[in-house]
Design an enzyme around this catalytic site. Structure first.
Site, PDB file in Angstrom:
ATOM      1  N   HIS A  35       0.856  -1.187   0.000  1.00 11.44           N
ATOM      2  CA  HIS A  35       0.000   0.000   0.000  1.00 11.44           C
ATOM      3  C   HIS A  35       0.893   1.237   0.000  1.00 11.44           C
ATOM      4  O   HIS A  35       1.489   1.588   1.009  1.00 11.44           O
ATOM      5  CB  HIS A  35      -0.916  -0.010   1.226  1.00 11.44           C
ATOM      6  CG  HIS A  35      -1.833  -1.193   1.259  1.00 11.44           C
ATOM      7  ND1 HIS A  35      -3.102  -1.150   0.735  1.00 11.44           N
ATOM      8  CD2 HIS A  35      -1.651  -2.453   1.721  1.00 11.44           C
ATOM      9  CE1 HIS A  35      -3.678  -2.329   0.893  1.00 11.44           C
ATOM     10  NE2 HIS A  35      -2.818  -3.140   1.488  1.00 11.44           N
ATOM     11  N   GLY A 124      -2.575  -4.464  11.863  1.00 17.56           N
ATOM     12  CA  GLY A 124      -3.182  -4.824  10.595  1.00 17.56           C
ATOM     13  C   GLY A 124      -4.663  -4.493  10.575  1.00 17.56           C
ATOM     14  O   GLY A 124      -5.108  -3.662   9.793  1.00 17.56           O
ATOM     15  N   PRO A 125      -5.465  -5.118  11.454  1.00 20.67           N
ATOM     16  CA  PRO A 125      -6.901  -4.814  11.457  1.00 20.67           C
ATOM     17  C   PRO A 125      -7.139  -3.350  11.816  1.00 20.67           C
ATOM     18  O   PRO A 125      -6.675  -2.874  12.855  1.00 20.67           O
ATOM     19  CB  PRO A 125      -7.446  -5.748  12.550  1.00 20.67           C
ATOM     20  CG  PRO A 125      -6.421  -6.829  12.678  1.00 20.67           C
ATOM     21  CD  PRO A 125      -5.112  -6.175  12.408  1.00 20.67           C
ATOM     22  N   ASP A 162      -9.281   6.931   7.537  1.00 23.75           N
ATOM     23  CA  ASP A 162     -10.734   6.795   7.499  1.00 23.75           C
ATOM     24  C   ASP A 162     -11.183   5.401   7.910  1.00 23.75           C
ATOM     25  O   ASP A 162     -12.195   5.239   8.604  1.00 23.75           O
ATOM     26  CB  ASP A 162     -11.248   7.088   6.079  1.00 23.75           C
ATOM     27  CG  ASP A 162     -11.207   8.570   5.742  1.00 23.75           C
ATOM     28  OD1 ASP A 162     -11.950   9.328   6.378  1.00 23.75           O
ATOM     29  OD2 ASP A 162     -10.434   8.956   4.859  1.00 23.75           O
ATOM     30  N   GLY A 163     -10.439   4.387   7.488  1.00 22.23           N
ATOM     31  CA  GLY A 163     -10.814   3.021   7.831  1.00 22.23           C
ATOM     32  C   GLY A 163     -10.781   2.783   9.326  1.00 22.23           C
ATOM     33  O   GLY A 163     -11.673   2.136   9.890  1.00 22.23           O
ATOM     34  N   HIS A 265      -4.431   4.045  -3.187  1.00 21.32           N
ATOM     35  CA  HIS A 265      -4.397   3.340  -1.906  1.00 21.32           C
ATOM     36  C   HIS A 265      -3.488   2.117  -1.970  1.00 21.32           C
ATOM     37  O   HIS A 265      -2.828   1.782  -0.986  1.00 21.32           O
ATOM     38  CB  HIS A 265      -5.814   2.897  -1.522  1.00 21.32           C
ATOM     39  CG  HIS A 265      -5.882   2.048  -0.290  1.00 21.32           C
ATOM     40  ND1 HIS A 265      -5.986   2.571   0.970  1.00 21.32           N
ATOM     41  CD2 HIS A 265      -5.852   0.699  -0.142  1.00 21.32           C
ATOM     42  CE1 HIS A 265      -6.015   1.586   1.850  1.00 21.32           C
ATOM     43  NE2 HIS A 265      -5.942   0.440   1.198  1.00 21.32           N
ATOM     44  N   SER A 387     -20.773  -8.122  38.601  1.00 22.46           N
ATOM     45  CA  SER A 387     -20.975  -9.483  38.092  1.00 22.46           C
ATOM     46  C   SER A 387     -19.658 -10.205  37.848  1.00 22.46           C
ATOM     47  O   SER A 387     -19.558 -11.417  38.047  1.00 22.46           O
ATOM     48  CB  SER A 387     -21.774  -9.441  36.783  1.00 22.46           C
ATOM     49  OG  SER A 387     -23.083  -8.972  37.004  1.00 22.46           O
ATOM     50  N   HIS A 464     -19.929 -16.003  33.912  1.00 23.31           N
ATOM     51  CA  HIS A 464     -21.199 -16.482  33.365  1.00 23.31           C
ATOM     52  C   HIS A 464     -20.908 -17.390  32.165  1.00 23.31           C
ATOM     53  O   HIS A 464     -21.298 -17.130  31.046  1.00 23.31           O
ATOM     54  CB  HIS A 464     -22.102 -15.314  32.973  1.00 23.31           C
ATOM     55  CG  HIS A 464     -22.492 -14.443  34.139  1.00 23.31           C
ATOM     56  ND1 HIS A 464     -21.576 -13.793  34.921  1.00 23.31           N
ATOM     57  CD2 HIS A 464     -23.718 -14.132  34.639  1.00 23.31           C
ATOM     58  CE1 HIS A 464     -22.199 -13.102  35.865  1.00 23.31           C
ATOM     59  NE2 HIS A 464     -23.498 -13.299  35.731  1.00 23.31           N
ATOM     60  N   ASP A 472     -31.024 -15.399  32.210  1.00 23.34           N
ATOM     61  CA  ASP A 472     -30.764 -14.442  31.128  1.00 23.34           C
ATOM     62  C   ASP A 472     -30.931 -15.085  29.752  1.00 23.34           C
ATOM     63  O   ASP A 472     -31.083 -14.377  28.750  1.00 23.34           O
ATOM     64  CB  ASP A 472     -29.356 -13.840  31.252  1.00 23.34           C
ATOM     65  CG  ASP A 472     -29.350 -12.598  32.117  1.00 23.34           C
ATOM     66  OD1 ASP A 472     -30.447 -12.061  32.396  1.00 23.34           O
ATOM     67  OD2 ASP A 472     -28.261 -12.161  32.524  1.00 23.34           O
ATOM     68  N   HIS A 476     -27.222 -14.906  26.255  1.00 21.32           N
ATOM     69  CA  HIS A 476     -26.117 -14.667  27.184  1.00 21.32           C
ATOM     70  C   HIS A 476     -25.375 -15.951  27.566  1.00 21.32           C
ATOM     71  O   HIS A 476     -24.379 -15.889  28.288  1.00 21.32           O
ATOM     72  CB  HIS A 476     -26.638 -13.997  28.466  1.00 21.32           C
ATOM     73  CG  HIS A 476     -26.964 -12.542  28.294  1.00 21.32           C
ATOM     74  ND1 HIS A 476     -27.798 -12.083  27.302  1.00 21.32           N
ATOM     75  CD2 HIS A 476     -26.551 -11.447  28.995  1.00 21.32           C
ATOM     76  CE1 HIS A 476     -27.906 -10.768  27.406  1.00 21.32           C
ATOM     77  NE2 HIS A 476     -27.157 -10.357  28.409  1.00 21.32           N
TER      78      HIS A 476
END
Length: 672
Positions: A35, A124-125, A162-163, A265, A387, A464, A472, A476
Site C-alpha cells: 500500500h 493490521g486490522p 478513514d478506515g 491506496h 458481576s 457467566h 438471562d 447470554h
C-alpha cells in the site's frame, strides 16, 4: 496539488519527506504488493513529528520513557519502516526495506510487534491501533502519577485513517479517551477522502472532527502538507489537557499519477509512473536510493534522542535502589516474589474451609490477595463490575482526578477494553485484566486474537461461562465460545473447577510471559473439589487425576469447570455399582497438550471408556476422547448440542442432560 510549490516553499523538509515516499514506492514495486498511498500522503506529518517532537532513541528502542508512535493505519507500514531505516534503527537496515513483504523479513505487510524493535504494536486490522493507544496513554498516566514526572512523562502519537475511524472499535476508544481526559494522547487523522472502493462519501458522511469534539477531544484541522501548520498543531495539542485529534488534509499518493484516487491506496508498481513521480519530487532516480546528505539529516534526527534518554537515565539513577528494582521488575514482566506465597496460602485455606462459591467469586478472592502485592495490575470491567467481581478494595478508581487508581470502568465497551488492555501491556510496567460475560468474547474477539498473535500476556476474566448463568437465556449463555477460544493459537483457556484451581489459574496468568489467558468462570456456586492441599500448581499441567478408580479402572471421566463436580458425583454412582472410575480435571487443554507424552499417557491410559462432560459444544473434545490412545466406539460426550434456554440453572442442567445420572448411564451404555 502543486508539487513544485511544495518543494520550493520548504526545500529541506521536502527532501526528508521525499525519502519516505521514494523508499515506499521502491519497496512496493519490488514486492509487487503493498500500500503506497498512505505513506506518500502522510510523509510530511511524519517528518515534522520525528524531527521536532518525538522523543525516541533508535539505539535504545525500548527506553521506558520514550514517546510511543503507533501506525494505526497499518497497511501504510512502509511509512514506519522507512522512518526506522532513515533514523538508524539497528533492526531496520536497507536490506529489510528491499525485502519488504518477503519470507523471513521483519518488514511484514503490516507492522508486526516483535519483528523489530521500534514497532510498538501489531496494526493490521483497522481501528486496533487507535484503540491500543488508549491503553498506552492510560498506562502512561498511571505510571506518571505513581513514579513522578521525572521518571514517566511522555506522549503517545497515532496515525489513523478513514478506515480506522469507520471501524466500530474506534468509537469505543475515543469515547473512553475523551472521558478520561488522556491529554498525552495525540491522533493524526489522515483525512485523504479515499478508501479502496472509492471516495469516503460512498459509504460514510460522518463529520469526524465534530465526532471527536463530541467525545471531549481537542480538535484541529490543518493542511497535512504544510510543515509549519503541522508543527504548530502538535505544539497546541501538547498544551491542551484533553486528548487531541489533528485532522490532516492530505493527498493520497501525493505526486503520483494515482494521486487522489482509490488506485493510490494500493500497490503503485508501474515503472513509468514511478519514474515520473521521482522526477516530480526531484529525488534520486536509483532504486532504494536516498541522497546521502538527506540520510545524514535523518540519522541526526535519530541521534538526537540519545541525550534525552541519558538525561532520563540520570534521573532514574536518583531513585532508591528498591524503587529502581521494583520499576525494572515491572518492565521486565516479572512477578513479585510474594505472589507464589499468597497463592499457596489461599489454596491451603480454601482446601481446609471448602467453601461453595461461584468461580467468579473465587477469582475475587484471589485478586484480594494478589492486587496488594502486585502493584502493576490494572483491573477493569465492561460495565459488569459487580458481576465479574474484578474490583478489589485496594485498587482505587482510575479517573481524571485519581490517576493512581488501578481500576477502570470501561463502560459497555468490550472490544475497546480488550484493545486498551493490549496497549497497557505493550506499554510496559502494567499487568492488565478485564472482565465481561463469556458470551461477549464475541464482541472483544478482534483484540483478543491480537493478544495471542502479539504474545501479550493480558488476562480476560470471562464470567457467566455456560447455561449455568440461568435466566438471562440463550443470548447470554456461551455454547461455542470455549471451542472458539481454544482454536486460537497461543491462548491459554482455563476453566477452573473451584477456588483452588482458580488461584492456580491466576498464578499462571500473572506469570505468563507471552501468552494471554482466558479465565472461564461460573455464576453459580461450585463445591470445593480440591480438598487435599497441594503446594504444586496442578492446573499448570493442564489436566490431572483428581480422583482415581477404586478397583479395576473401567472408565475415565474428563471434565472442566462446573462439570468436574458432576463428574465426581457420577463417579460415586458408578463406583457404587463396582465400575472403577477415574475423574480427570482438565482446566486447560493447551497446557495439557504441552506435557510430555509419558505424563499424558499416565493421565489418559488406553483401554477404559472415556466420557467428557462440559456445558458447551463437543467440538474439540474428540482429541482427548479418542485421539490419545482412546477409541471412538468407547467414547461419549455429555454437554450441549444447540443453544440454551431461559430458566434457573439447575433446571437447565437437568433438561439438557448434564447430570451425574446421565453421565453414569452414558458410561454404562459404552461398557456393554
Amino acid at each position: 496539488m502543486d508539487i513544485a510549490a511544495l518543494r520550493s516553499a520548504h526545500p529541506d523538509h521536502w527532501k526528508k519527506a521525499t525519502a519516505i515516499r521514494t523508499l515506499t514506492l521502491d519497496a512496493v514495486a519490488a514486492a509487487n504488493s503493498g500500500h503506497s498511498g498512505m505513506p506518500m500522503g502522510m510523509a510530511d506529518v511524519a517528518t515534522v513529528l520525528f524531527e521536532k517532537h518525538l522523543n525516541f532513541d533508535p539505539k535504545t528502542p525500548d527506553w521506558p520513557d520514550r514517546d510511543r508512535f503507533i501506525l494505526s493505519a497499518g497497511h501504510g507500514s512502509m511509512l514506519l519502516y522507512s522512518l526506522m531505516y532513515l533514523t538508524g534503527y539497528e533492526d531496520m537496515p536497507l536490506d529489510q526495506i528491499k525485502d519488504f513483504r518477503q519470507w523471513g523479513a521483519r518488514t511484514a505487510g503490516h507492522p508486526e510487534y516483535g519483528h523489530a524493535r521500534g514497532i510498538e504494536t501489531t496494526t493490521g486490522p483497522l481501528g486496533q491501533g487507535i484503540a491500543n493507544s488508549v491503553g498506552f496513554a492510560i498506562a502512561e498516566e498511571i505510571q506518571r502519577a505513581t513514579w513522578g514526572k521525572k521518571i514517566i512523562d511522555h506522549y503517545t502519537y497515532v496515525m489513523a485513517g478513514d478506515g480506522c475511524l469507520m471501524e466500530g472499535v474506534s468509537h469505543e476508544a475515543i469515547g473512553l479517551a475523551g472521558m478520561q481526559k488522556l491529554g498525552h494522547l495525540i491522533v493524526f487523522f489522515d483525512n485523504n477522502n479515499i478508501t479502496i472502493d472509492g471516495t469516503v462519501d460512498m459509504a460514510d458522511i460522518t463529520d469526524q472532527t465534530a465526532r471527536f469534539e463530541a467525545a471531549g477531544w481537542h480538535v484541529q484541522a490543518i493542511d497535512g502538507h504544510d510543515p509549519e501548520a503541522i508543527d504548530a498543531a502538535i505544539v497546541a495539542a501538547k498544551k491542551d489537557p484533553r486528548p487531541s485529534m489533528i485532522a490532516c488534509k492530505t493527498h493520497i499518493a501525493l505526486g503520483h499519477a494515482a494521486q487522489d484516487t482509490s488506485k493510490g491506496h494500493g500497490a503503485l508498481t508501474d515503472a513509468d509512473q514511478l519514474k515520473a513521480a521521482k522526477e516530480a519530487y526531484g529525488a534520486p532516480m536509483g532504486d532504494f536510493e536516498v541522497d546521502p546528505e538527506v540520510k545524514k539529516q535523518w540519522e541526526a534526527i535519530g541521534a538526537r534522542g540519545e541525550a534525552t534518554r541519558k538525561e532520563w537515565e540520570a534521573r532514574f539513577a536518583t531513585l532508591s535502589d528498591n524503587k529502581q528494582t521494583e520499576f525494572n521488575r515491572t518492565y521486565a514482566g516479572e512477578a513479585p516474589k510474594k505472589l507464589s506465597a499468597v497463592i499457596r496460602a489461599l489454596k491451603k485455606q480454601v482446601s481446609a474451609d471448602q467453601p461453595k462459591v461461584a468461580t467468579r467469586k473465587s477469582s475475587e478472592m484471589v485478586l484480594d490477595v494478589v492486587n496488594p502485592v502486585m502493584k502493576e495490575t490494572i483491573g477493569g470491567s465492561a460495565d459488569l463490575t459487580g458481576s465479574n467481581n474484578t474490583k478489589t478494595s485496594d485498587l482505587g478508581v482510575f479517573h481524571p482526578d485519581t490517576r493512581k487508581g488501578r481500576y477502570i470502568y470501561y463502560g459497555v465497551r468490550e472490544h475497546g477494553m480488550a484493545a486498551a488492555m493490549n496497549g497497557m501491556a505493550l506499554h510496559g510496567g502494567a499487568k492488565p485484566y478485564g472482565g465481561t460475560f463469556m458470551c461477549f468474547t464475541d464482541y472483544a474477539r478482534g483484540a483478543m486474537r491480537l493478544s495471542a498473535l502479539m504474545g501479550v500476556p493480558v488476562t480476560y476474566v470471562m464470567t457467566h461461562d455456560s447455561i449455568g448463568l440461568g435466566e438471562d437465556g440463550p443470548t447470554h449463555q456461551p455454547i461455542e465460545h470455549l471451542a472458539m477460544l481454544r482454536a486460537t493459537p497461543n491462548m491459554n483457556v482455563i476453566r477452573p473447577a473451584d477456588t483452588v484451581e482458580t488461584a492456580e489459574a491466576w498464578e499462571l496468568a500473572l506469570t505468563s510471559e507471552k501468552t494471554p489467558t482466558v479465565l472461564s468462570l461460573t455464576r453459580q456456586g461450585l463445591p470445593t473439589v480440591r480438598t487435599e492441599h497441594k503446594t504444586k500448581n496442578l492446573t499448570a499441567q493442564g489436566g490431572y487425576v483428581l480422583a482415581d478408580a477404586e478397583g479395576k479402572r473401567q472408565a475415565i471421566l474428563l471434565a472442566t469447570g462446573s462439570e468436574v463436580s458432576v463428574a465426581l458425583a457420577a463417579r460415586d454412582l458408578l463406583q457404587a455399582e463396582g465400575i472403577g472410575t477415574r475423574v480427570v480435571s482438565m482446566p486447560c487443554w493447551e497446557l495439557f497438550e504441552e506435557q510430555d507424552e509419558a505424563y499424558r499417557k499416565r493421565v489418559l491410559p488406553g483401554g477404559p471408556v472415556r466420557v467428557a462432560i462440559e456445558a458447551g459444544i463437543r467440538f474439540g473434545w474428540d482429541r482427548w476422547l479418542f485421539g490419545e490412545r482412546g477409541k471412538r466406539e468407547k467414547s461419549g460426550f455429555i454437554g450441549m448440542h444447540g443453544f440454551g434456554a431461559s430458566a434457573p440453572a439447575a433446571k437447565l442442567f437437568e433438561e439438557f442432560g448434564i447430570t451425574a445420572e446421565a453421565t453414569a448411564d452414558k458410561v454404562k451404555s459404552l461398557l456393554k
